[in-house]
Scaffold this active site. Structure first.
Site, short mmCIF file in Angstrom:
data_model
loop_
_atom_site.label_atom_id
_atom_site.label_comp_id
_atom_site.label_asym_id
_atom_site.label_seq_id
_atom_site.Cartn_x
_atom_site.Cartn_y
_atom_site.Cartn_z
N ASP A 113 87.33 31.61 132.41
CA ASP A 113 88.79 31.49 132.33
C ASP A 113 89.28 30.25 131.59
O ASP A 113 90.49 30.09 131.40
CB ASP A 113 89.40 31.52 133.73
CG ASP A 113 89.21 32.88 134.39
OD1 ASP A 113 89.42 33.89 133.70
OD2 ASP A 113 88.84 32.92 135.57
N ASP A 128 88.45 41.65 130.86
CA ASP A 128 89.42 40.55 130.71
C ASP A 128 88.91 39.47 129.75
O ASP A 128 89.69 38.74 129.13
CB ASP A 128 89.70 39.87 132.06
CG ASP A 128 89.73 40.80 133.25
OD1 ASP A 128 89.07 41.85 133.21
OD2 ASP A 128 90.39 40.47 134.24
#
Ligand code: GLY
Length: 403
Positions: free
Chosen positions: A124, A184
């Site tokens: 992330d 993602d």
């Protein structure tokens, strides 16, 4: 006698009015109203920081994420995967309005994430740093942001597994997964493509390119829906498992995952000119837009295969990501006019029906997103990334229409 007839009617009206669901704002959402919401959000963050400055693990609360189950505002530490989106919202407000007030706030909240350039505990770092520092550099040209972004890219590529051809997304659940890669992760590649352009070192580009190729090969089903988690063997590089983490089932099409794929392959095409990425993005778009469970307002249910459709929550975040992606895809695709019209429809739906009531939801712009339905976490609530991609889509729409 009359009471006997009226009572069930009154009960029915009370029941309907207590059900949470999208409300309608026929005139849509104006930039002024968005600004008022965000000013309220800023005040609420400061209140939480004063009253409850540390998270349960002792870290400073810095950015708003969502509304907790107990109704309080969730202000999360810099290490949260969503921490880049609030600074990003502020940068986009600055870009939309030109008002220096938003720029000053954006600079302050961006600076709070500086240490995250070294946080390689998951994939992330790309989400966190490109939404915040990436926009900061783009909009100010201030070169002091460059080393932070370069270090963030260095941190991200430590997660690359050459035998797999992918960046590893997560480290948890090691009893089940060796090298889990989630769809993602396509969203983190832009940081790497940027880093090669910036430094002249091709390694970032090559890793991002290989990640996108491997994802295109292994994450997609014949109908062009995507699997959420593909787990790879770290020794052989072979696919071990195909799972979901936030979707309804391993075989289902989790809505936000589909939107991440659409956005990620569209951006990868822009950054590489590799035509297969454009074709993949177009196939994803058609899968979504022609899906029998896609509602008329184009704001999807949280999973296209959720078992209780039509009585399932919608996910405004998936819709906002999709709208932003379609505004980009429409510039490259032969079906551009259709994709633009669909993005316009999503934006109309979000602005009229999924926006927070003025002064409500602590100041978040949109309501009705879903974080993780299987764990009943963040269901039918505002979430910062829905606001981020909604504003990005507004900007993209404005730029397209000004051409
Ligand atoms: N992992 C990012 C998301 O929940 O969409």
């Amino acid at each position: 006698m009359r009471k006997v007839i009226l009572l069930p009617l009154v009960l029915l009206i009370l029941l309907l009015s207590s059900c949470k669901g999208p409300s309608t704002r026929p005139e849509g959402l104006t930039l002024k109203q968005i600004g008022q919401q965000l000013e309220l959000l800023d005040e609420n963050i400061i209140k939480v920081q004063a009253e409850d400055p540390l998270s349960p693990n002792g870290q400073k609360r810095v950015v708003p994420r969502t509304i907790n189950k107990d109704g309080s505002l969730a202000v999360v530490p810099a290490g949260d995967w969503t921490s880049g989106f609030y600074p990003g919202v502020l940068w986009y407000m600055y870009e939309l309005t030109g008002e220096v007030e938003w720029k000053e706030k954006a600079i302050n909240y961006t600076d709070l994430l500086e240490d995250q350039q070294f946080n390689g505990s998951n994939h992330d770092v790309g989400f966190r740093m490109f939404s915040s520092y990436g926009n900061a550099l783009r909009l100010t040209g201030d070169e002091s942001y460059i080393p932070v972004l370069e270090q963030s890219a260095k941190t991200l590529i430590t997660r690359y597994y050459a035998y797999v051809g992918c960046l590893r997304s997560w480290d948890f659940n090691q009893e089940n997964w060796q090298c889990p890669v989630i769809i993602d992760n396509m969203m983190n590649l832009e940081l790497l493509f940027w880093a090669s352009g910036q430094t002249g070192n091709p390694v970032y580009h090559d890793i991002a390119f290989m990640h996108a190729l491997t994802t295109m090969e292994n994450h997609f089903r014949p109908d062009n829906s995507s699997i959420h988690v593909v787990d790879y063997d770290t020794i052989t590089g072979d696919v071990r498992k195909m799972d979901t983490h936030q979707g309804y089932s391993d075989e289902s099409a989790w809505s936000r995952g589909q939107a991440w794929g659409l956005y990620g392959f569209t951006a990868s095409y822009r950054l590489t000119d590799h035509i297969d990425f454009l074709k993949q993005a177009e196939k994803i778009a058609m899968f979504l837009l022609e899906h029998p469970n896609m509602p008329d307002d184009l704001v999807p249910y949280w999973d296209y295969n959720a078992p209780g459709i039509p009585d399932e929550p919608r996910d405004a975040s998936a819709a906002a990501i999709m709208a932003s992606a379609l505004y980009e895809l429409c510039r490259y695709s032969e079906n551009g006019a259709m994709f633009k019209a669909k993005a316009d429809k999503i934006m109309e739906s979000l602005g009229t029906t999924y926006a927070s009531e003025p002064g409500e939801n602590y100041g978040f712009i949109l309501d009705h997103s879903v974080g993780a339905k299987p764990s009943e976490s963040e269901v039918d609530v505002p979430i910062n990334y829905a606001d981020y991609y909604y504003l990005e889509a507004l900007l993209r729409k404005k730029k397209l229409e000004a051409r």
